[in-house]
Each structure stands twice: as structure tokens, then as C-alpha cells.
Scaffold this motif. Structure first.
Motif, PDB file in Angstrom:
ATOM      1  N   ALA A 146       1.339   4.708  -7.072  1.00  0.00           N
ATOM      2  CA  ALA A 146       1.121   5.259  -5.735  1.00  0.00           C
ATOM      3  C   ALA A 146       1.984   6.493  -5.580  1.00  0.00           C
ATOM      4  O   ALA A 146       3.090   6.569  -6.133  1.00  0.00           O
ATOM      5  N   VAL A 147       1.496   7.472  -4.843  1.00  0.00           N
ATOM      6  CA  VAL A 147       2.258   8.673  -4.541  1.00  0.00           C
ATOM      7  C   VAL A 147       3.157   8.383  -3.337  1.00  0.00           C
ATOM      8  O   VAL A 147       2.727   7.751  -2.365  1.00  0.00           O
ATOM      9  N   THR A 148       4.408   8.813  -3.399  1.00  0.00           N
ATOM     10  CA  THR A 148       5.327   8.574  -2.293  1.00  0.00           C
ATOM     11  C   THR A 148       4.873   9.334  -1.054  1.00  0.00           C
ATOM     12  O   THR A 148       4.138  10.323  -1.145  1.00  0.00           O
ATOM     13  N   PRO A 149       5.295   8.895   0.130  1.00  0.00           N
ATOM     14  CA  PRO A 149       4.818   9.522   1.365  1.00  0.00           C
ATOM     15  C   PRO A 149       5.047  11.026   1.438  1.00  0.00           C
ATOM     16  O   PRO A 149       4.245  11.748   2.041  1.00  0.00           O
ATOM     17  N   ASP A 150       6.125  11.513   0.825  1.00  0.00           N
ATOM     18  CA  ASP A 150       6.392  12.949   0.876  1.00  0.00           C
ATOM     19  C   ASP A 150       5.670  13.727  -0.215  1.00  0.00           C
ATOM     20  O   ASP A 150       5.760  14.965  -0.279  1.00  0.00           O
ATOM     21  N   GLY A 151       4.951  13.041  -1.091  1.00  0.00           N
ATOM     22  CA  GLY A 151       4.202  13.686  -2.152  1.00  0.00           C
ATOM     23  C   GLY A 151       5.032  14.161  -3.319  1.00  0.00           C
ATOM     24  O   GLY A 151       4.492  14.715  -4.286  1.00  0.00           O
TER      25      GLY A 151
ATOM     26  N   GLU B  19       2.194  -0.261  -3.053  1.00  0.00           N
ATOM     27  CA  GLU B  19       1.626   0.215  -1.791  1.00  0.00           C
ATOM     28  C   GLU B  19       2.692   1.033  -1.064  1.00  0.00           C
ATOM     29  O   GLU B  19       3.903   0.790  -1.234  1.00  0.00           O
ATOM     30  N   THR B  20       2.273   2.004  -0.278  1.00  0.00           N
ATOM     31  CA  THR B  20       3.218   2.799   0.501  1.00  0.00           C
ATOM     32  C   THR B  20       2.749   2.918   1.940  1.00  0.00           C
ATOM     33  O   THR B  20       1.561   2.753   2.250  1.00  0.00           O
ATOM     34  N   ASP B  21       3.697   3.194   2.836  1.00  0.00           N
ATOM     35  CA  ASP B  21       3.382   3.649   4.182  1.00  0.00           C
ATOM     36  C   ASP B  21       4.352   4.769   4.510  1.00  0.00           C
ATOM     37  O   ASP B  21       5.028   5.299   3.617  1.00  0.00           O
ATOM     38  N   ALA B  22       4.459   5.161   5.762  1.00  0.00           N
ATOM     39  CA  ALA B  22       5.250   6.335   6.120  1.00  0.00           C
ATOM     40  C   ALA B  22       6.724   6.198   5.770  1.00  0.00           C
ATOM     41  O   ALA B  22       7.400   7.200   5.518  1.00  0.00           O
ATOM     42  N   SER B  23       7.229   4.972   5.732  1.00  0.00           N
ATOM     43  CA  SER B  23       8.668   4.792   5.513  1.00  0.00           C
ATOM     44  C   SER B  23       9.011   3.903   4.336  1.00  0.00           C
ATOM     45  O   SER B  23      10.195   3.761   4.005  1.00  0.00           O
TER      46      SER B  23
END
Length: 742
Positions: A215-220, A268-272
């Protein structure tokens, strides 16, 4: 919004005192927050094989796997239709759309293992092990134009082996799997290709074992890798690593963070946050979930439940997971036992929320669900799951299921009610909390003497494994008058159980001597066994430590151990026992008291502390049991097993009192009001678990009986938070034989 840590650590109990009129509780208006979906499965078309991957966009759900056909939901009209390892569905209806794609292989078994939709929602990327899509040659990865449902012939990178994971940004497709080259360029298990031309990008994150998730981290800025590997680019980092999104260089390694017997199956990722789902093999495994803070890449929490986690989905601060969780005792939840295939927990905490739909293990590896996605159609959200299962919530449903954000239909279980009156001026109505698969807070209404107007309305929290006793005290009663009580349970959507069976009681004219003595001496668990129906055992103490029958012991056996109207419980010596419904920390200072009657020659457990409820405990301590010869044994684990043994046998068919106490003065053992043994042992093992009566493991204990199961009757079982002294023990014995009323 109520956090699950409050539910799991200390479930709310309702205790109301009512006279004339009604005690009102606020009515809930939705599925218990923060849960976002009902547990009621919706009719969904089925596969004839395994669904490994799901993705969605604009109200359409894509499913990939190893299957060859679809069929209507069980019992619905319609004919089966071919679907070769891929299908598209209307998220709202569960029916197939017109998008038909066949993922095939010239030799061997083709399979689709990963799906991802581009941020612009125009392209679906599919990975797996296949050589063609609708006849168009590809190599284990394909790009599908969503509008036309056709493969893009301009995007055909060549992967040398199975692709198991995909993640896509505006310009890059990341892949993980078993491969060692991509379009002839060495890329071991992880790679990135450009969306414009499918060219292999400089991104290099070579791993020594298969990649299973990314998964790509929220900040890309980074990509999170999960899999079987031990190294990434030569850096030790078992199963989990974070690498630079452009170069693939290791940003953060996690050596020793995940046991060598476990792998990462989902990221899985979300905003934080960043979340991992883990699977282990053998002993010492980690099967649960980890939350990392996205800004620091450090651990937020670790859920050590056992039962391999296969898929994760974060949605509105809740992490939904697909697994076969069977033992969450390490985090203070359910003990080893039945498998639970769906769980929900806050993204900020370990404790589970009240959402428990379930599947069976199904076919293949018999894991159950394998994939999750959330789709929106109109104003409704749908949580879809695919996998190996063949049933959902006990009904036939293979490969696919879904749950909506609205339309809760399931009612809570019917309360099982007990009513007692042991002193003038009050009746206590008690019941085990009901269970609802998608509401942890329930509303109860108590009705007296057939009235349609509730005497009391109270609320209480419960979870699948923690269903605390709820108590209502009725003080508007007349001595010598008989009363009947029935209770209903309602969930947040207003679904209401049937009325409970009637509990009848006559209001006391005088105080019952024995129970008053036990309660006055501070019992925190007190089972009198006067309950009218299985499986509920009411607790008359202030501790609300109710019990649960296993395999229907004989109820209301007479005569009981004490003078007065109380009855006993009977165990068959082979399959029956009971356990406290509340998990607690094992006490270091305590007294155990029970009365028993038996003629058994095979011994058995009377009362003890164990780490399981519906199966034999692996850890057990503070046991009182009978040997084959009828002698009683009180044992603890304190640097080895320490025991006290009664000189005489007590399997003579008469009622006897036994008390086992331990505290700063050591162990004390009493039978029929008199001390029969003592020592200076002040400690026992430190654990959490449950009080049990009638059976538990005794293998390896001194004078272990032939049977772990007690064949006989018990009565007046109590647990105290202090080591009862000799005078109090003797007084209990005397009061039991004295006049029943004060």
C-alpha cells in the motif's frame, strides 16, 4: 462515540431500582457507533470457487479469484452463468453487470489474486497467474478499461510469476508477488511500472521471499510492503518494510518486529494509520493486526488475537478485518474456541466493537473470507467480502457476501430471566445480557404480572463473549404476594426480541438466613442455583458475576444444601459444567465456598479458576476437586503445585460444605465448618480467566481423579475477595442448618 476499549475492559451493567412507575433509559437511534454496517448479509450472487480479490468504483464491485461460474443467491430465481475467474456486480443489488471478462491460461489453473482501480476510476488493474484476458495475451497482469470492459492492449508488462498485490497512484502501478523479472528486468517480488507505457520504473525493492501485500502511504512518499520475506534490498526486515516510493530504498526496516513464524497477508492505510493483517504457522505465531502511525511509522497498537488475518478495510475510524479469529484471550477477550471470521475495532484501539457476522471456513485452505472492499451506491455503503466460505450467518452463500450501512433486521437474543426475593420489601429480577450481532448497547424492558406497560426500561452493553448480568430491583412489592416478570431486549434499530419466559417469585415475608449471611460476608459471586431455565445462573451478590451452563445440567434439584426453599444443580459427570460469564484477573486473596453431594468413585472438579469457558482450560489454578477415593484436594500453582488434602472422604451421598481460602496467612482448607488443612503458601499463578464449577482439566495435579467432570450436586457456590476466617466458615455451616428465616 463510544470507544471499544470501554466495552472490552468494563462492560456497562444496568442496575435499576423501581417502585411505582417507570425508570426510563434513552433510546438508541442507529447501529451502535462507531460500527458502520449491519451484520445482516444481503442476497448476493455466488461463485463456484474462491474469491481472492475485490475492488470497486462508482457502485460496481469487481471480484477476482479461482472460479468458473456464477449462480443466483440461494433460493432465488435465475440461471447460472459462466464467469472465468472474474465477475463484476452491482454493489446495491448483488447481481452481475454486463461486464464479462475471462482470465485464462493455456496450461494449468489461472487465477486472479489482486485488483486495484486507478484514482481517476477509468482503469481496473488485475494481477494473478494468467496468460490472456478475453483472448488478449497478457502475462499475469492486465489493465481493463472500465467503461468498455475490455483489456488495454497498450499496457502489457510481462511478469515472470504470480502477482499477488497491487497498488496504484496517478502515474505508477506497484506490484508484489512471486516474480523475479518484469519485462526482462530483474525485480524480485516487488516492482513498479509506469501507467503511461508499462515501462519498468527504477523502483527497486528486492525481497528474498514472496510479496503478498502493499500500500502507498497517505503522503505518497513511501510504499508499505508485506509478505513472507526476511530481507529487502539486503536489509533484515521480516514480513514488513517501508520503502521509498520512487527508488525502493528502505525507509524503515522492522527486524524482529514480527515473529519468524508469521507473515503479512494484508496492508491497509487511512489518513493517519497503516494497518497489517498477519498469519502464522506453528507455535509462537502472530495472527492478529498491527496499527502503525503513518507519520512516525512506529507501532500504535498490536492485537495478538490468534486466527490468521487475511484482509483489512479501514472506514470511518473503524478497522474491519477478515480472519478466523479463535482466541483473543491475550487481549482480554474471548478464549480459544469457535472461529469468528469478521471483526471490527477502532483504528485507535485493540478492543473489538459489536459487529459479528460470520461465515464458515469453506473450501480450499478453509480460511473463510479472503478479501474486503467498501462500495457506495446512492446514500448507502456496502461492505463486500469474498473468500472460500460456503455459508454466511449459517445460511448457504458461497464466495461472496455483503453488508449494508442501513436496514438492520436482526433482533437480539431473548433474555433468560430469574427472579428472587431473599428479604422483605424487594424482588430482584436478573438476566444475562442478550446478544446482538451488530449492536453492543441494548435496551431492556421489564414487564410485571402480564402488564403491557414496562415496569422498568434499562440499557446495558454486551459483546459476543461478555454478556454481563443485568439487574432490576422491584421494591413495590407486598410480602407473601406472588409476582411474574418477563423481559424483552431491543437493539438500536428497534428490532425487539420475543418476551422472555416467565420468572415467578413470591415476595419474602422475612429475610432468608443463609443468603443474607453470605452477602453480608462480602461475596462477589454467589450462585444459589434457583434459576428456572438453562443456561443462565444468577449471581445474588453485588458483583454481577452470573454463570453459564454448558450442556444443560439438571436444574432445581431438591432438597438443597440449606434449610429453606433453595434448590441445587446436578452434573452428570461426563459433559456438564458451568462458568462465570465475566473474565477477571486471578485473585491472590480469596475464599471459595460451595456445598456438594455425591457418591462418585471417579472424583471431579468442584470449583476452580481456568482460562477457558466452553472447552478445557490450558491454564488452571486455585482448584478444589475430589479424588477417586472421595477425599477433597485444594491446590494452587506456586512455584509448582501445592495442595492440601482432607483426611476423610466425603462421597457418602450427604451434603457437605467446603471452603478453600488463601491470603497473607497462607492456604486454609475447611470441610463442614472445620479446618482440615493449612500451610504457609501465599501465592498462586498470575493469569486472567473465569471461575468454573463442575469440570475442568486436572491432568497432572496430585491425586488427579479419573474424571475431570463431577458427578453429583452443587449448591450455594460463592467466591469472596478475602480469605474467610475459621469463625465465619463455621458460622456459615451453622446457619445452613439453622432456621431458614430471621
Amino acid at each position: 462515540m463510544r470507544r471499544s476499549r470501554a466495552l472490552s475492559a468494563a462492560l456497562v451493567l444496568s442496575f435499576a431500582t423501581v417502585g411505582l412507575g417507570v425508570v426510563a433509559a434513552p433510546e438508541a437511534v442507529a447501529v451502535t457507533p462507531p460500527v458502520g454496517f449491519t451484520a445482516d448479509d444481503l442476497p448476493t450472487w455466488q461463485t463456484n470457487g474462491i474469491v481472492w480479490a475485490l475492488a470497486q468504483t462508482d457502485g460496481v464491485v469487481f471480484a477476482g479469484g479461482t472460479f468458473s461460474a456464477l449462480r443466483p443467491p440461494d433460493g432465488a430465481a435465475g440461471a447460472a452463468q459462466p464467469a472465468v475467474n472474474f465477475a463484476a456486480f452491482d454493489a446495491a443489488t448483488g447481481a452481475p453487470t454486463g461486464c464479462k471478462l475471462s482470465f485464462t491460461l493455456s496450461s494449468g489453473t489461472a487465477t486472479v489474486r489482486a485488483l486495484a482501480v486507478s484514482p481517476d476510476k477509468k482503469t481496473l488493474y488485475a494481477g494473478g497467474y494468467f496468460g490472456a484476458v478475453n483472448g488478449t495475451p497478457v502475462s499475469s497482469l492486465a489493465a481493463i478499461d472500465i467503461a468498455t470492459c475490455t483489456p488495454k492492449t497498450s499496457f502489457r508488462p510481462v511478469f515472470s510469476a504470480t502477482v499477488r498485490a497491487l497498488a496504484v497512484t496517478d502515474d505508477t502501478l506497484y506490484a508484489g508477488g512471486d516474480f523475479s523479472t518484469v519485462s526482462g528486468v530483474t525485480r524480485q517480488r516487488y516492482a513498479a511500472v509506469g501507467l503511461a507505457d508499462a515501462a519498468v520504473l527504477p523502483f527497486t525493492a528486492n525481497a528474498d521471499e514472496p510479496g503478498r501485500a502493499l500500500a502507498v502511504t497517505p503522503d505518497g512518499a513511501n510504499v508499505v510492503l508485506g509478505g513472507d520475506f526476511n530481507t529487502v534490498n539486503g536489509t533484515a526486515s521480516h514480513a514488513l518494510a517501508v520503502v521509498n516510493a520512487t527508488s525502493g530504498a528502505v525507509t524503515k526496516a522492522y527486524p524482529g518486529f514480527i515473529p519468524p513464524t508469521s507473515v503479512v497477508k494484508a496492508v491497509e492505510t487511512d489518513a493517519s494509520g497503516i494497518y497489517t493483517g498477519n498469519e502464522g504457522t506453528g507455535g509462537g505465531v502472530f495472527d492478529g493486526r498491527i496499527a502503525l502511525n503513518a507519520d512516525t511509522l512506529e507501532q500504535r497498537w498490536r492485537d495478538t488475537c490468534l486466527g490468521a488475518t487475511q484482509a483489512l478495510k479501514a472506514y470511518q475510524r473503524v478497522l474491519y478485518s477478515a480472519s478466523h479469529a479463535h482466541d483473543c484471550s491475550s487481549v482480554g477477550e474471548f478464549p480459544d474456541g469457535a472461529r469468528h471470521h469478521f471483526l471490527a475495532q477502532p483504528t485507535t484501539a485493540i478492543g473489538k466493537l459489536g459487529w459479528f457476522p460470520n461465515t464458515n471456513d469453506g473450501i480450499g485452505e478453509q480460511i473463510g473470507p479472503r478479501a474486503l472492499t467498501i462500495a457506495t451506491s446512492g446514500s448507502t455503503q456496502y461492505l463486500w467480502s469474498g473468500g472460500e466460505f460456503t455459508t454466511v450467518n449459517g445460511a448457504p452463500a458461497q464466495g461472496l457476501t455483503r453488508f449494508a450501512s442501513t436496514g438492520d433486521k436482526g433482533a437480539p437474543t431473548v433474555p433468560i430471566v430469574s427472579a428472587t426475593s431473599v428479604k422483605p420489601g424487594e424482588v430482584q429480577v436478573r438476566w444475562r445480557s442478550s446478544y446482538d450481532t451488530d449492536d453492543s448497547r441494548l435496551t431492556y424492558k421489564v414487564y410485571r404480572n402480564g402488564s403491557t406497560t414496562p415496569l422498568a426500561t434499562v440499557q446495558g452493553d454486551s459483546l459476543m463473549w461478555a454478556r454481563p448480568q443485568v439487574t432490576v430491583k422491584d421494591t413495590a412489592v407486598t410480602a407473601g404476594t406472588s409476582y411474574t416478570y418477563r423481559v424483552t431486549a431491543s437493539d438500536a434499530a428497534g428490532n425487539t426480541s420475543a418476551l422472555s419466559a416467565t420468572a415467578s417469585v413470591t415476595a419474602a415475608s422475612a429475610t432468608q438466613n443463609y443468603p443474607a449471611t453470605v452477602i453480608a460476608d462480602g461475596a462477589q459471586l454467589y450462585w444459589r442455583y434457583d434459576d428456572p431455565a438453562t443456561p443462565f445462573v444468577a449471581d445474588l451478590s453485588g458483583g454481577n458475576n452470573s454463570g453459564v451452563h454448558v450442556n444443560s445440567p439438571a436444574l432445581r434439584q431438591t432438597p438443597g444444601a440449606t434449610t429453606g426453599p433453595s434448590t441445587a444443580i446436578g452434573f452428570n459427570g461426563t459433559t456438564q459444567w458451568l462458568y462465570a460469564d465475566r473474565r477477571i484477573a486471578q485473585p491472590s486473596t480469596y475464599a471459595l465456598e460451595t456445598w456438594f453431594k455425591t457418591t462418585t468413585k471417579t472424583g471431579g472438579m468442584l470449583i476452580g479458576f481456568g482460562d477457558n469457558t466452553t472447552a478445557a482450560s490450558k491454564r488452571h489454578d486455585e482448584n478444589v476437586y475430589m479424588a477417586n477415593n472421595g477425599k477433597l484436594v485444594f491446590g494452587v500453582n506456586s512455584g509448582g503445585v501445592k495442595t492440601l488434602v482432607s483426611p476423610a472422604a466425603y462421597n457418602n451421598g450427604a451434603w457437605h460444605q467446603v471452603v478453600a481460602a488463601q491470603g497473607t496467612g497462607g492456604m486454609r482448607f475447611y470441610v463442614d465448618g472445620k479446618i482440615v488443612g493449612n500451610n504457609t503458601v501465599t501465592t498462586s499463578a498470575v493469569a486472567t480467566g473465569y471461575w468454573r464449577a463442575g469440570a475442568d482439566t486436572l491432568t497432572g495435579w496430585p491425586s488427579a481423579p479419573t474424571s475431570n467432570f463431577f458427578n453429583g450436586q452443587l449448591d450455594e457456590t460463592a467466591v469472596y475477595p478475602s480469605a474467610l476466617g475459621a469463625a465465619r466458615v463455621a458460622n456459615h455451616y451453622a446457619v445452613a442448618k439453622a432456621a431458614a428465616l430471621r
